[in-house]
Write a protein that holds these residues in place. Structure first.
Motif, PDB file in Angstrom:
ATOM      1  N   ALA A 149       0.838  -1.205   0.000  1.00 33.67           N
ATOM      2  CA  ALA A 149       0.000   0.000   0.000  1.00 33.67           C
ATOM      3  C   ALA A 149       0.871   1.252   0.000  1.00 33.67           C
ATOM      4  O   ALA A 149       0.394   2.342  -0.295  1.00 33.67           O
ATOM      5  CB  ALA A 149      -0.904  -0.006   1.222  1.00 33.67           C
ATOM      6  N   HIS A 150       2.160   1.109   0.336  1.00 29.51           N
ATOM      7  CA  HIS A 150       3.027   2.283   0.467  1.00 29.51           C
ATOM      8  C   HIS A 150       3.957   2.481  -0.707  1.00 29.51           C
ATOM      9  O   HIS A 150       4.984   3.138  -0.569  1.00 29.51           O
ATOM     10  CB  HIS A 150       3.845   2.171   1.758  1.00 29.51           C
ATOM     11  N   VAL A 153       5.094   5.886  -1.212  1.00 30.30           N
ATOM     12  CA  VAL A 153       5.809   6.563  -0.126  1.00 30.30           C
ATOM     13  C   VAL A 153       7.295   6.295  -0.344  1.00 30.30           C
ATOM     14  O   VAL A 153       7.689   5.154  -0.520  1.00 30.30           O
ATOM     15  CB  VAL A 153       5.351   6.014   1.250  1.00 30.30           C
ATOM     16  N   GLU A 157      11.164   8.282   3.562  1.00 32.63           N
ATOM     17  CA  GLU A 157      10.143   8.812   4.471  1.00 32.63           C
ATOM     18  C   GLU A 157       9.930   7.897   5.662  1.00 32.63           C
ATOM     19  O   GLU A 157       9.474   8.338   6.706  1.00 32.63           O
ATOM     20  CB  GLU A 157       8.823   9.048   3.725  1.00 32.63           C
ATOM     21  N   CYS A 158      10.218   6.605   5.510  1.00 31.19           N
ATOM     22  CA  CYS A 158      10.141   5.719   6.663  1.00 31.19           C
ATOM     23  C   CYS A 158      11.521   5.468   7.269  1.00 31.19           C
ATOM     24  O   CYS A 158      11.641   5.243   8.465  1.00 31.19           O
ATOM     25  CB  CYS A 158       9.532   4.372   6.287  1.00 31.19           C
ATOM     26  N   THR A 203       7.259   8.864  11.673  1.00 37.38           N
ATOM     27  CA  THR A 203       7.033   8.421  10.298  1.00 37.38           C
ATOM     28  C   THR A 203       5.554   8.116  10.080  1.00 37.38           C
ATOM     29  O   THR A 203       4.836   8.945   9.534  1.00 37.38           O
ATOM     30  CB  THR A 203       7.869   7.174   9.984  1.00 37.38           C
ATOM     31  N   CYS A 204       5.118   6.967  10.572  1.00 42.52           N
ATOM     32  CA  CYS A 204       3.740   6.534  10.339  1.00 42.52           C
ATOM     33  C   CYS A 204       2.745   7.616  10.754  1.00 42.52           C
ATOM     34  O   CYS A 204       1.766   7.873  10.073  1.00 42.52           O
ATOM     35  CB  CYS A 204       3.434   5.273  11.131  1.00 42.52           C
ATOM     36  N   CYS A 207       1.309  10.506   8.532  1.00 46.37           N
ATOM     37  CA  CYS A 207       0.194  10.274   7.614  1.00 46.37           C
ATOM     38  C   CYS A 207      -1.001   9.639   8.319  1.00 46.37           C
ATOM     39  O   CYS A 207      -2.129   9.941   8.005  1.00 46.37           O
ATOM     40  CB  CYS A 207       0.629   9.378   6.465  1.00 46.37           C
ATOM     41  N   HIS A 208      -0.719   8.712   9.247  1.00 43.61           N
ATOM     42  CA  HIS A 208      -1.814   8.030   9.952  1.00 43.61           C
ATOM     43  C   HIS A 208      -1.927   8.644  11.330  1.00 43.61           C
ATOM     44  O   HIS A 208      -1.204   8.279  12.245  1.00 43.61           O
ATOM     45  CB  HIS A 208      -1.537   6.536  10.094  1.00 43.61           C
ATOM     46  N   LYS A 217     -12.779  -3.471  10.903  1.00 37.56           N
ATOM     47  CA  LYS A 217     -12.416  -3.798   9.527  1.00 37.56           C
ATOM     48  C   LYS A 217     -12.891  -5.203   9.202  1.00 37.56           C
ATOM     49  O   LYS A 217     -12.623  -6.143   9.959  1.00 37.56           O
ATOM     50  CB  LYS A 217     -10.900  -3.701   9.391  1.00 37.56           C
ATOM     51  N   CYS A 313       3.744   1.370  16.505  1.00 32.67           N
ATOM     52  CA  CYS A 313       3.097   0.789  15.321  1.00 32.67           C
ATOM     53  C   CYS A 313       3.866  -0.417  14.765  1.00 32.67           C
ATOM     54  O   CYS A 313       3.275  -1.428  14.387  1.00 32.67           O
ATOM     55  CB  CYS A 313       2.988   1.798  14.182  1.00 32.67           C
ATOM     56  N   HIS A 317       2.702  -3.681  12.993  1.00 33.79           N
ATOM     57  CA  HIS A 317       2.825  -3.476  11.541  1.00 33.79           C
ATOM     58  C   HIS A 317       4.301  -3.500  11.163  1.00 33.79           C
ATOM     59  O   HIS A 317       4.865  -2.489  10.774  1.00 33.79           O
ATOM     60  CB  HIS A 317       2.231  -2.135  11.129  1.00 33.79           C
ATOM     61  N   PRO A 320       4.800  -3.163   6.819  1.00 38.48           N
ATOM     62  CA  PRO A 320       3.878  -2.286   6.091  1.00 38.48           C
ATOM     63  C   PRO A 320       4.288  -2.159   4.634  1.00 38.48           C
ATOM     64  O   PRO A 320       3.485  -1.797   3.788  1.00 38.48           O
ATOM     65  CB  PRO A 320       4.011  -0.942   6.814  1.00 38.48           C
TER      66      PRO A 320
HETATM   67  C1  HEC Z   1       3.559   9.426   3.318  1.00 34.83           C
HETATM   68  C2  HEC Z   1       2.400   8.921   3.966  1.00 34.83           C
HETATM   69  C3  HEC Z   1       2.451   7.580   4.702  1.00 34.83           C
HETATM   70  C4  HEC Z   1       3.380   7.140   5.621  1.00 34.83           C
HETATM   71  C5  HEC Z   1       4.648   7.843   6.086  1.00 34.83           C
HETATM   72  C6  HEC Z   1       2.907   5.859   6.090  1.00 34.83           C
HETATM   73  N1  HEC Z   1       1.737   5.521   5.454  1.00 34.83           N
HETATM   74 FE1  HEC Z   1       0.583   3.861   5.781  1.00 34.83          FE
HETATM   75  N2  HEC Z   1      -0.631   4.372   4.265  1.00 34.83           N
HETATM   76  C7  HEC Z   1      -0.608   5.575   3.569  1.00 34.83           C
HETATM   77  C8  HEC Z   1      -1.690   5.597   2.623  1.00 34.83           C
HETATM   78  C9  HEC Z   1      -1.994   6.746   1.659  1.00 34.83           C
HETATM   79  C10 HEC Z   1      -2.364   4.372   2.749  1.00 34.83           C
HETATM   80  C11 HEC Z   1      -3.591   3.888   2.008  1.00 34.83           C
HETATM   81  C12 HEC Z   1      -3.197   3.128   0.802  1.00 34.83           C
HETATM   82  C13 HEC Z   1      -4.377   2.470   0.143  1.00 34.83           C
HETATM   83  O1  HEC Z   1      -5.481   2.437   0.731  1.00 34.83           O
HETATM   84  O2  HEC Z   1      -4.160   1.960  -0.931  1.00 34.83           O
HETATM   85  C14 HEC Z   1      -1.701   3.628   3.799  1.00 34.83           C
HETATM   86  C15 HEC Z   1      -2.087   2.368   4.244  1.00 34.83           C
HETATM   87  C16 HEC Z   1      -1.632   1.769   5.409  1.00 34.83           C
HETATM   88  C17 HEC Z   1      -2.157   0.550   5.999  1.00 34.83           C
HETATM   89  C18 HEC Z   1      -3.282  -0.311   5.445  1.00 34.83           C
HETATM   90  C19 HEC Z   1      -2.568  -1.131   4.436  1.00 34.83           C
HETATM   91  C20 HEC Z   1      -3.242  -2.280   3.881  1.00 34.83           C
HETATM   92  O3  HEC Z   1      -2.480  -3.070   3.276  1.00 34.83           O
HETATM   93  O4  HEC Z   1      -4.444  -2.411   4.020  1.00 34.83           O
HETATM   94  C21 HEC Z   1      -1.397   0.289   7.120  1.00 34.83           C
HETATM   95  C22 HEC Z   1      -1.551  -0.893   8.085  1.00 34.83           C
HETATM   96  C23 HEC Z   1      -0.405   1.344   7.221  1.00 34.83           C
HETATM   97  N3  HEC Z   1      -0.577   2.216   6.173  1.00 34.83           N
HETATM   98  C24 HEC Z   1       0.556   1.421   8.231  1.00 34.83           C
HETATM   99  C25 HEC Z   1       1.642   2.298   8.193  1.00 34.83           C
HETATM  100  C26 HEC Z   1       2.776   2.214   9.084  1.00 34.83           C
HETATM  101  C27 HEC Z   1       2.943   1.174  10.172  1.00 34.83           C
HETATM  102  C28 HEC Z   1       3.629   3.244   8.747  1.00 34.83           C
HETATM  103  C29 HEC Z   1       4.977   3.591   9.374  1.00 34.83           C
HETATM  104  C30 HEC Z   1       5.998   2.561   9.313  1.00 34.83           C
HETATM  105  C31 HEC Z   1       3.016   3.974   7.649  1.00 34.83           C
HETATM  106  N4  HEC Z   1       1.822   3.361   7.339  1.00 34.83           N
HETATM  107  C32 HEC Z   1       3.558   5.094   7.047  1.00 34.83           C
HETATM  108  C33 HEC Z   1       0.311   6.594   3.767  1.00 34.83           C
HETATM  109  C34 HEC Z   1       1.427   6.549   4.590  1.00 34.83           C
END
Ligand code: HEC
Ligand code: HEC
Ligand code: HEC
Ligand code: HEC
Ligand code: HEC
Ligand code: HEC
Length: 498
Positions: A149-150, A153, A157-158, A203-204, A207-208, A217, A313, A317, A320
């Motif tokens: 999903a990332h 990104v 950034e991570c 990091t996470c 955005c979240h 879910k 996180c 996770h 991710p």
């Molecule tokens: C730059 C922005 C950004 C960062 C930084 C980021 N994410 Fe995300 N993440 C997103 C976006 C946008 C989505 C939705 C993608 C989609 O729905 O396709 C997402 C989706 C997810 C999901 C759902 C994925 C899935 O497969 O269903 C999880 C869990 C998640 N992020 C965890 C994390 C974690 C843990 C970190 C840190 C290590 C992180 N994210 C860092 C933007 C970010």
């Protein structure tokens, strides 16, 4: 117009030639990459921003070095000079020429250095640099990243924070990594967890937003049993990611662990953090503290304590962006999507029988998959193949594709080296703590009650699915009748392939 004599030394001339040639090549490669941004390979950036500038600087250093040695040599040959520093006489046309070259040259050089270092900065922060320059080493992470999903990104950034300290920190560890690649001394697989990972808060949570909790879910799982019909088995889970009612915020549910009022620390026995030994809960608001100890651990006092870590996180996770699927999962996905036809008798169990093997290279795996499947179906199901042309070839390429995306033999990267902590089927995951054996002195246990984290909404084979009524849960029904599934943890069987 002639330059002063001291410039006519071989070192100076070769320095000047080296610098000019590298400079022209840099300009040339930058122009190429501007004109054909898509066609140029991954390595051009490496040349224009890293390799060639090194030669440019070497050339520029050689020029004064050559000139100075020449002056010194001339002195030794008793060419007398009365003054210590050179006298610049702008009325002398050859000296005027030197000063002109020097001033204009320095100005151009400074201009290009500033543009260049900006480009170097950008280039070393790019996915291209992180993911492909050390191609074999980063391939597993790069490939899995593109399936996550990332994938939009950027790696940094991570992995790298913003600001100068993180920049320097990451480039220092980067230098060590380059050294270990050049000397072939990097570990395979690359060690995980990444102990120097930038904190999830930075990091996470960019955005979240933790204050924005998530609704429950619904997860639908389709798997296929290893019988002749590849029976489809369904499980529908409603995961209690957050509280049942929004108004309660993070007060309950799975994301309760990251409630700002809650602090969970754990002590792991090893670098891998997979065996947990003690868990401590602190309520930041009320000051309440609870320490859970694993009652099954006999030599509690003597156990090694590797580190104490505050849960964030990444403790759940941890994949991710680099999730390696098990063969069970990727073959199930391909059957569900139709790439592998469910009508091929025994295909699930034949595929598992092949993928339990370890292969030294991806190529050998590709050959073996094709060979074994053709051999098996040629031997036992030749009528089926004749009636369904192409069906076996499609299955072979889907299995090969799944292997290529999830197994990286050269780096020894796969699902068992890099288990995903979400869940409990193929690795301990949540059951690292939620195993019913952690107990606090006041009698709290970290439970593995099947309804704590999810309710089962539906389950069963296709055509005979059992559904729950609106808010009740179903008793879990294991697809194979057996007495001991309750005694053992799921992952103890399911990390093997069936
Ligand atoms: C730059 C922005 C950004 C960062 C930084 C980021 N994410 Fe995300 N993440 C997103 C976006 C946008 C989505 C939705 C993608 C989609 O729905 O396709 C997402 C989706 C997810 C999901 C759902 C994925 C899935 O497969 O269903 C999880 C869990 C998640 N992020 C965890 C994390 C974690 C843990 C970190 C840190 C290590 C992180 N994210 C860092 C933007 C970010
Ligand atoms: C959404 C955040 C995110 C992005 C984007 C991301 N990573 Fe990671 N990466 C992680 C996390 C989290 C871990 C594992 C941390 C752990 O278990 O300690 C990790 C681990 C790694 C590891 C160590 C091996 C392993 O799998 O544990 C490498 C190498 C790596 N990443 C490289 C990359 C590269 C190269 C990119 C870009 C192509 C990238 N990462 C993009 C979050 C990310
Ligand atoms: C106790 C383990 C745990 C911790 C800690 C945790 N999560 Fe989750 N998270 C889960 C589970 C389990 C799910 C649902 C399963 C899934 O998405 O596969 C989930 C789901 C998500 C989703 C997807 C929501 C959706 O509806 O698709 C995002 C995004 C997410 N978490 C982000 C985070 C972030 C950011 C942090 C840190 C601030 C975090 N999580 C901490 C276990 C955790
Ligand atoms: C490091 C240890 C640890 C890990 C790993 C862990 N948990 Fe927990 N979890 C706890 C503790 C401690 C509690 C509080 C137990 C109690 O009630 O005393 C808890 C409570 C919970 C609760 C109940 C929260 C509430 O009050 O409503 C849920 C739901 C939960 N965990 C889900 C998960 C899931 C899902 C995972 C895996 C993705 C997971 N946990 C992994 C330590 C952990
Ligand atoms: C601590 C939280 C927690 C507890 C306790 C728990 N589960 Fe789960 N379970 C999860 C999470 C998280 C997932 C993964 C969901 C996902 O993959 O997105 C999961 C997945 C599953 C799945 C789907 C597995 C698959 O791979 O298809 C089943 C079935 C299941 N659980 C049954 C059970 C049963 C039976 C129990 C009681 C013995 C139980 N769970 C206890 C958190 C928990
Ligand atoms: C004693 C070993 C054992 C234990 C323990 C066990 N399973 Fe299984 N499970 C199996 C076998 C064998 C199959 C049949 C695999 C097949 O035919 O493909 C299976 C099949 C399944 C399936 C359907 C198909 C598949 O492969 O995913 C699910 C879902 C499942 N188990 C969930 C669980 C859960 C959840 C737990 C823990 C509560 C658990 N199992 C505990 C051995 C076990």
């Amino acid at each position: 117009m002639r330059l002063p004599k001291s410039f006519y030394s071989w070192t100076t001339i070769s320095g000047a030639v080296l610098a000019s040639v590298s400079f022209l090549l840099i300009v040339f490669s930058i122009i190429i990459s501007l004109i054909f941004p898509d066609e140029v390979g991954d390595y051009l950036g490496l040349f224009s921003y890293i390799v060639l500038p090194v030669f440019l600087v070497i050339g520029l250093i050689l020029i004064p070095v050559g000139t100075l040695t020449k002056i010194r040599k001339d002195k030794k040959r008793k060419v007398q000079r009365e003054v210590k520093f050179p006298i610049v006489n702008l009325n002398d046309s050859s000296q005027r020429f030197v000063v002109l070259i020097f001033v204009v040259g320095t100005a151009i050089f400074l201009l290009f250095t500033s543009i260049g270092s900006y480009q170097v900065f950008h280039y070393t922060e790019s996915n291209e640099f992180c993911g492909t320059v050390c191609h074999t080493v980063m391939e597993p992470e790069y490939v899995t990243y593109h399936g996550s999903a990332h994938s939009r990104v950027r790696c940094v950034e991570c992995h790298v924070g913003s600001g100068a300290t993180w920049y320097v920190k990451s480039k220092m560890s980067g230098l060590y990594q380059v050294y270990s690649v050049l000397t072939n001394s990097y570990p395979t697989p690359i060690e995980t967890p990444v102990h120097s990972l930038r904190p999830a808060r930075e990091t996470c949570e960019k955005c979240h937003w933790p204050e924005k909790f998530y609704d429950s879910k619904l997860v639908n799982r389709k798997s296929y049993l290893s019988d002749e019909e590849n029976t489809e088995w369904n499980v529908q889970l409603l995961l209690k990611t957050a509280s049942e009612h929004k108004a309660k915020g993070l007060a309950e549910g799975i994301h309760w662990h990251i409630n700002p009022d809650v602090n969970i620390e754990y002590t792991a026995t090893s670098f891998k953090r997979d065996t947990i030994f003690e868990v401590k809960y602190t309520n930041n608001k009320t000051g309440e503290v609870r320490v859970y100890k694993d009652e099954n651990l006999e030599d509690f006092e003597d156990s090694p304590r590797h580190e104490t870590r505050t849960m964030d996180c990444v403790d759940c996770h941890n994949r991710p962006s680099h999730d390696y699927l098990s063969p069970t999962k990727f073959v199930d996905h391909s059957i569900a999507s139709g790439e592998i036809s469910q009508s091929i008798p025994e295909i699930k169990s034949v595929a598992m029988g092949i993928l339990v093997k370890e292969f030294p290279t991806t190529d050998s795996a590709m050959n073996y998959i094709a060979f074994k499947i053709n051999e098996y179906y040629g031997k036992y199901y030749d009528d089926f193949i004749a009636e369904n042309p192409g069906i076996i070839e499609n299955a072979i390429s889907a299995i090969q594709e799944g292997y290529k995306k999830n197994y990286f033999p050269l780096m020894k990267a796969n699902y068992s080296e890099y288990p995903n902590h979400i869940g409990h089927s193929e690795s301990p995951g949540c059951f690292r703590c939620h195993n019913d054996s952690f107990q606090s002195e006041d009698g709290h246990i970290i439970t593995n009650d099947c309804n704590l984290c999810h309710v089962i909404k539906a389950q069963g084979p296709a055509g005979n699915i059992e559904y729950s009524t609106s808010d009740s849960t179903l008793m879990f029904n294991h697809p194979m009748e057996m007495t001991d599934w309750k005694e053992m943890a799921c992952y103890e069987c399911h990390r093997e392939l069936y």
